[in-house]
Design an enzyme around this catalytic site. Structure first.
Site, PDB file in Angstrom:
ATOM      1  N   CYS A  97      20.671  39.454 -30.047  1.00 34.70           N
ATOM      2  CA  CYS A  97      19.311  38.897 -30.051  1.00 34.70           C
ATOM      3  C   CYS A  97      18.320  39.720 -30.892  1.00 34.70           C
ATOM      4  O   CYS A  97      18.435  39.716 -32.108  1.00 34.70           O
ATOM      5  CB  CYS A  97      18.822  38.698 -28.621  1.00 34.70           C
ATOM      6  N   HIS A 199      22.697  36.751 -24.533  1.00 34.91           N
ATOM      7  CA  HIS A 199      22.554  37.788 -23.528  1.00 34.91           C
ATOM      8  C   HIS A 199      23.475  37.456 -22.357  1.00 34.91           C
ATOM      9  O   HIS A 199      24.217  36.468 -22.389  1.00 34.91           O
ATOM     10  CB  HIS A 199      21.115  37.786 -22.974  1.00 34.91           C
TER      11      HIS A 199
HETATM   12  N1  GLN Z   1      11.667  39.255 -29.757  1.00 37.32           N
HETATM   13  C1  GLN Z   1      12.722  38.402 -30.312  1.00 37.32           C
HETATM   14  C2  GLN Z   1      12.368  36.903 -30.170  1.00 37.32           C
HETATM   15  O1  GLN Z   1      11.564  36.540 -29.349  1.00 37.32           O
HETATM   16  C3  GLN Z   1      14.065  38.695 -29.626  1.00 37.32           C
HETATM   17  C4  GLN Z   1      14.037  38.451 -28.124  1.00 37.32           C
HETATM   18  C5  GLN Z   1      15.255  39.004 -27.389  1.00 37.32           C
HETATM   19  O2  GLN Z   1      15.881  39.988 -27.781  1.00 37.32           O
HETATM   20  N2  GLN Z   1      15.566  38.366 -26.229  1.00 37.32           N
HETATM   21  O3  GLN Z   1      12.951  36.096 -30.882  1.00 37.32           O
END
Ligand code: GLN
Length: 255
Positions: A97, A199
């Site tokens: 992510c 995740h």
């Molecule tokens: N901040 C990034 C987004 O919102 C990644 C979010 C995350 O790692 N869950 O796309």
């Protein structure tokens, strides 16, 4: 029974900062699976200001909200050339992510902050300032890497990632959004580097992905293309994956 004599060198990047949705669970799953197979590992936890070690066989980085990504981006960029070298040397890499986004060329968040990435992946990510895009929910993808099959997890990202010509998608989306909610791609693959939005954490309930990463790390450590035999995943792991698939399917049918 020890399968191999040389310990695998594991590097965990920013575990204190990039740990959204307990992506640290990927390291725990890796440690457990390696122990189960008689593979010793050494661990280096690297955060802001730390130097990368000279050698690495498998590298993990988790997700992070925009603020966490801003906290690490300059330090990560300073490490980019060594991370690119590791990718070219077929180090086994899993970037999840927010970590995945920063392993691309750049990420622009929905406030317009422009964060340079390591450029391991030929990919750019934009969180639209206008459209209210946020991919949140259970996700089920089918990997394009032979032998990995279906992979389940949870996604939560505003960023929409687009792959360039020098990188391949990790998977196609069965249920969920994936890279951008438009082209049915999920994640990215470059050599032995894998990026994904999943995740969960993703490794504990996706044993084929875990063994794929571990197998590549062994090949890198022994500098030869190994196809090590691993024991079958435990019934609990397979049950966890099957349950996650059922939940994802049910929720998707209600959407
Ligand atoms: N901040 C990034 C987004 O919102 C990644 C979010 C995350 O790692 N869950 O796309």
């Amino acid at each position: 029974m020890r399968l191999f004599d040389l310990p695998l060198r594991v590097v965990s990047l920013y575990p204190d900062i990039m740990n959204t949705y307990s992506d640290r669970g990927n390291l725990l799953a890796l440690q457990y699976r390696a122990l189960q197979q008689g593979i010793e590992i050494t661990l280096e936890e690297i955060s802001v200001g730390d130097l990368l070690p000279a050698e690495c066989d498998i590298l993990l980085i988790g997700g992070g909200q925009d603020e966490e990504q801003k906290r690490i981006s300059k330090d990560l960029k300073a490490k980019a050339s060594q991370l690119q070298n590791w990718a070219e040397e077929d180090v086994s890499i899993l970037a999840v992510c927010g970590g995945f986004q920063l392993f691309g060329k750049w990420y622009r968040d929905n406030k317009g902050n422009y964060l340079e990435g390591t450029e391991v992946f030929d990919m750019t990510t934009i969180a639209p300032r206008t459209a209210k895009f946020r991919a949140v929910g259970d996700i089920w993808v089918t990997s394009l890497i032979e032998g990995i099959g279906d992979v389940v997890g949870f996604e939560n990202h505003a960023g929409q990632s687009y792959l360039g010509p020098h990188v391949s998608p990790f998977a196609t989306v069965k249920f969920g959004n994936g890279n951008n909610g438009l082209d049915s791609t999920e994640g990215a693959v470059y050599r032995n580097a894998i990026g994904t939005y999943l995740h969960g954490s993703v490794l504990p309930k996706n044993p084929m992905l875990l063994d794929y990463l571990l197998s590549n790390a062994l090949s890198h450590r022994y500098n030869e293309n190994l196809e090590p035999y691993f024991s079958s995943p435990s019934p609990f792991v397979l049950q966890a994956q099957s349950t996650a698939m059922d939940v994802t399917r049910r929720k998707s049918e209600k959407r």
